[in-house]
Design a protein around this motif. Structure first.
Motif, PDB file in Angstrom:
ATOM      1  N   LEU A  54      -2.482   1.103   0.531  1.00  0.00           N
ATOM      2  CA  LEU A  54      -3.868   0.633   0.537  1.00  0.00           C
ATOM      3  C   LEU A  54      -4.064  -0.512  -0.453  1.00  0.00           C
ATOM      4  O   LEU A  54      -4.847  -1.438  -0.204  1.00  0.00           O
ATOM      5  N   LEU A  55      -3.355  -0.469  -1.585  1.00  0.00           N
ATOM      6  CA  LEU A  55      -3.420  -1.600  -2.517  1.00  0.00           C
ATOM      7  C   LEU A  55      -2.850  -2.860  -1.869  1.00  0.00           C
ATOM      8  O   LEU A  55      -3.357  -3.968  -2.081  1.00  0.00           O
ATOM      9  N   ARG A  56      -1.812  -2.699  -1.058  1.00  0.00           N
ATOM     10  CA  ARG A  56      -1.253  -3.859  -0.351  1.00  0.00           C
ATOM     11  C   ARG A  56      -2.256  -4.390   0.676  1.00  0.00           C
ATOM     12  O   ARG A  56      -2.350  -5.602   0.892  1.00  0.00           O
ATOM     13  N   CYS A  57      -3.002  -3.489   1.291  1.00  0.00           N
ATOM     14  CA  CYS A  57      -4.057  -3.931   2.211  1.00  0.00           C
ATOM     15  C   CYS A  57      -5.124  -4.730   1.463  1.00  0.00           C
ATOM     16  O   CYS A  57      -5.625  -5.746   1.965  1.00  0.00           O
ATOM     17  N   LEU A  58      -5.474  -4.266   0.266  1.00  0.00           N
ATOM     18  CA  LEU A  58      -6.435  -5.002  -0.556  1.00  0.00           C
ATOM     19  C   LEU A  58      -5.932  -6.412  -0.837  1.00  0.00           C
ATOM     20  O   LEU A  58      -6.680  -7.393  -0.730  1.00  0.00           O
ATOM     21  N   LEU A  77     -11.751   0.670  -0.904  1.00  0.00           N
ATOM     22  CA  LEU A  77     -12.043   1.196  -2.234  1.00  0.00           C
ATOM     23  C   LEU A  77     -12.679   2.585  -2.158  1.00  0.00           C
ATOM     24  O   LEU A  77     -12.381   3.462  -2.974  1.00  0.00           O
ATOM     25  N   LEU A  78     -13.546   2.796  -1.174  1.00  0.00           N
ATOM     26  CA  LEU A  78     -14.145   4.121  -0.993  1.00  0.00           C
ATOM     27  C   LEU A  78     -13.076   5.157  -0.641  1.00  0.00           C
ATOM     28  O   LEU A  78     -13.115   6.304  -1.113  1.00  0.00           O
ATOM     29  N   GLN A 116     -17.570  -1.259  -6.968  1.00  0.00           N
ATOM     30  CA  GLN A 116     -16.769  -0.175  -6.392  1.00  0.00           C
ATOM     31  C   GLN A 116     -15.437  -0.014  -7.119  1.00  0.00           C
ATOM     32  O   GLN A 116     -14.897   1.095  -7.211  1.00  0.00           O
ATOM     33  N   VAL A 117     -14.907  -1.110  -7.643  1.00  0.00           N
ATOM     34  CA  VAL A 117     -13.687  -1.016  -8.454  1.00  0.00           C
ATOM     35  C   VAL A 117     -13.964  -0.195  -9.713  1.00  0.00           C
ATOM     36  O   VAL A 117     -13.159   0.656 -10.108  1.00  0.00           O
TER      37      VAL A 117
END
Length: 482
Positions: A54-58, A77-78, A116-117
């Motif tokens: 998910l961090l890679r998606c970000l 982020l949610l 959100q972060v």
């Protein structure tokens, strides 16, 4: 429906895995968003690979930060927030990439993403013990650095990454001065202010200076950042004593003050600790009393060496922060100026910002600050480096005894200085960030560049979640700005 499958553990995990795959690889943004929502409802068990993916998606989303993609970043982020909530607290330390991923994303200039972060970061630090040196060591060992060398990857990591096509992060990382400055900047926005207060409250700990901020100034800036909020709770408590939400806020403020007192004692600042203990016990009822106690102690410990840092923060907060804070900030400025000489180079900037409030409903408070500024800049008192006892506004019982000097008196005394300050200020443009000033790149672009660079470096150091980069959130490169 989710409750109905509560006992079907395998089904929950299977559906969760499939939902997350769709969330990361679906070509439709709408279906990807729905998949995130389904995953959050199912709350399956969490894996390191899923978090890092998910961090890679970000990171990929930040390559095209248009409104639809920014909305999808919020979904990611949610989902990460739910993942952290599902983790066992003692296992969160096994996911240092989440901690540093949040730190990287704090560089963003998109305020709603930033909020959100901070929400995600709050959940992470709630599950970490910063009293344990092990936590600090683990986080420091995984901190993103410029000297990362891909040749240091083991054979296993290289074999895992053969199909991995994420472009390597290039460039020099922004100077990391700790988490605290990245959180303090959120106080400058009415949107993110409360989120920053929450995080500052949670990192009110005397340890981990290497991660949170400079050991010499971190306590000063923590007090400077939280003191306006602590003052505001006293003001609200007087106006609406019976309002339950305000009572809860006041109780929270007392808890924060107690933690600051512990920190002060750890730094052998016993007098300052005593003041915050008194606040925590409800013994300080008025803003003026609190500032009369705190200001001389702050000035004696940190001013004038670090006065520019504290005054700079307060002036930015006065200019950009919530309107509700303006009065208490003016009172803080006045109290601090009465106990420290003001550097002539800082005076024009303070004069320019404070003078804009002279014609507002805060006229008297603004004029009071300007009076204190004049006296602080006076050659007779400026060289003493100490307090100004003849200007003390408070008697021993904390009551305000000083009558505000009439506006005509201020004008008569400040005429020459006023024009000197205006001339000096107009000749100096408002300072941009160093990178923006040197390169001519807009500040928002610099923030985006720093965010992507640091997040990319976090992921460079991690062998988990590696997959074909082009398959992640594929709609990012094709979606149009609507």
């Amino acid at each position: 429906m989710v409750d109905a499958i509560f006992f079907q553990g395998d089904l929950r995990e299977t559906w969760g895995t499939e939902a997350l795959k769709w969330a990361m690889e679906c070509t439709s943004r709408h279906l990807a968003c729905r998949s995130h929502q389904i995953y959050r409802a199912l709350r399956p068990s969490v894996t390191s690979d899923a978090c890092v993916s998910l961090l890679r998606c970000l990171h990929r989303c930040l390559s095209n930060p248009i409104p639809p993609v920014l909305g999808f970043i919020m979904e990611i982020l949610l989902t990460l927030q739910v993942m952290v909530e599902n983790m066992e607290p003692e296992k969160v330390i096994l996911y240092p990439q989440l901690f540093w991923g949040c730190v990287a994303m704090m560089h963003t200039d998109f305020v709603h993403v930033y909020c959100q972060v901070l929400e995600l970061f709050s959940r992470i630090i709630d599950r970490l013990s910063f009293r344990d040196k092990t936590t600090e060591n683990v986080l420091l060992s995984s901190m993103p650095r410029d000297e990362f060398n891909t040749n240091d990857l083991g054979e296993f990591q290289r074999s895992e990454s053969r199909g991995y096509e994420m472009p390597p992060s290039s460039g020099t990382l922004p100077k990391f001065e700790g988490v605290q400055p990245l959180v303090l900047k959120g106080l400058m926005s009415t949107v993110s202010h409360e989120f920053s207060i929450e995080v500052l409250s949670r990192i009110t700990v005397p340890s981990c200076d290497s991660i949170f901020g400079d050991a010499e100034t971190r306590l000063l800036m923590h007090i400077t950042g939280l003191l306006p909020w602590l003052c505001l709770q006293l003001t609200q408590d007087q106006v609406m004593v019976s309002a339950l939400p305000l009572q809860q806020q006041y109780q929270k403020a007392c808890s924060v003050a107690s933690n600051i007192a512990v920190w002060c004692r750890a730094k052998s600042l016993d007098e300052l600790a005593t003041v915050f203990v008194a606040y925590a016990r409800g013994e300080i009822k008025r803003v003026e009393n609190l500032l009369a106690c705190v200001s001389p102690l702050l000035c004696n410990k940190w001013f004038p060496k670090h006065s520019a840092l504290a005054f700079g923060h307060l002036l930015r907060l006065l200019k950009k922060g919530p309107v509700d804070y303006q009065r208490v900030i003016l009172l803080m400025l006045k109290a601090l100026l009465q106990h420290t000489p003001m550097d002539a180079s800082q005076s024009p900037h303070m004069y320019t910002i404070v003078s804009q409030l002279v014609e507002s409903t805060l006229c008297w408070e603004a004029l009071s600050v300007l009076e204190a500024l004049l006296q602080s800049c006076s050659p007779v008192q400026g060289g003493t480096g100490g307090s100004h006892p003849q200007d003390s506004s408070y008697s021993e019982n904390g009551t305000d005894e000083k009558t505000l000097v009439p506006q005509t008196s201020f004008k008569a005394r400040s005429g020459p200085l006023q024009y000197a300050m205006m001339a000096a200020t107009m000749s100096q443009p408002f300072p941009l960030g160093a990178a923006a000033a040197e390169s001519g790149i807009p500040p928002r672009d610099v923030a985006l560049q720093n965010t992507r660079l640091m997040l990319g470096r976090v992921l460079d150091n991690c062998a988990l979640g590696r997959r074909d980069y082009r398959r992640l959130v594929p709609f990012v490169t094709t979606i149009a700005n609507m």
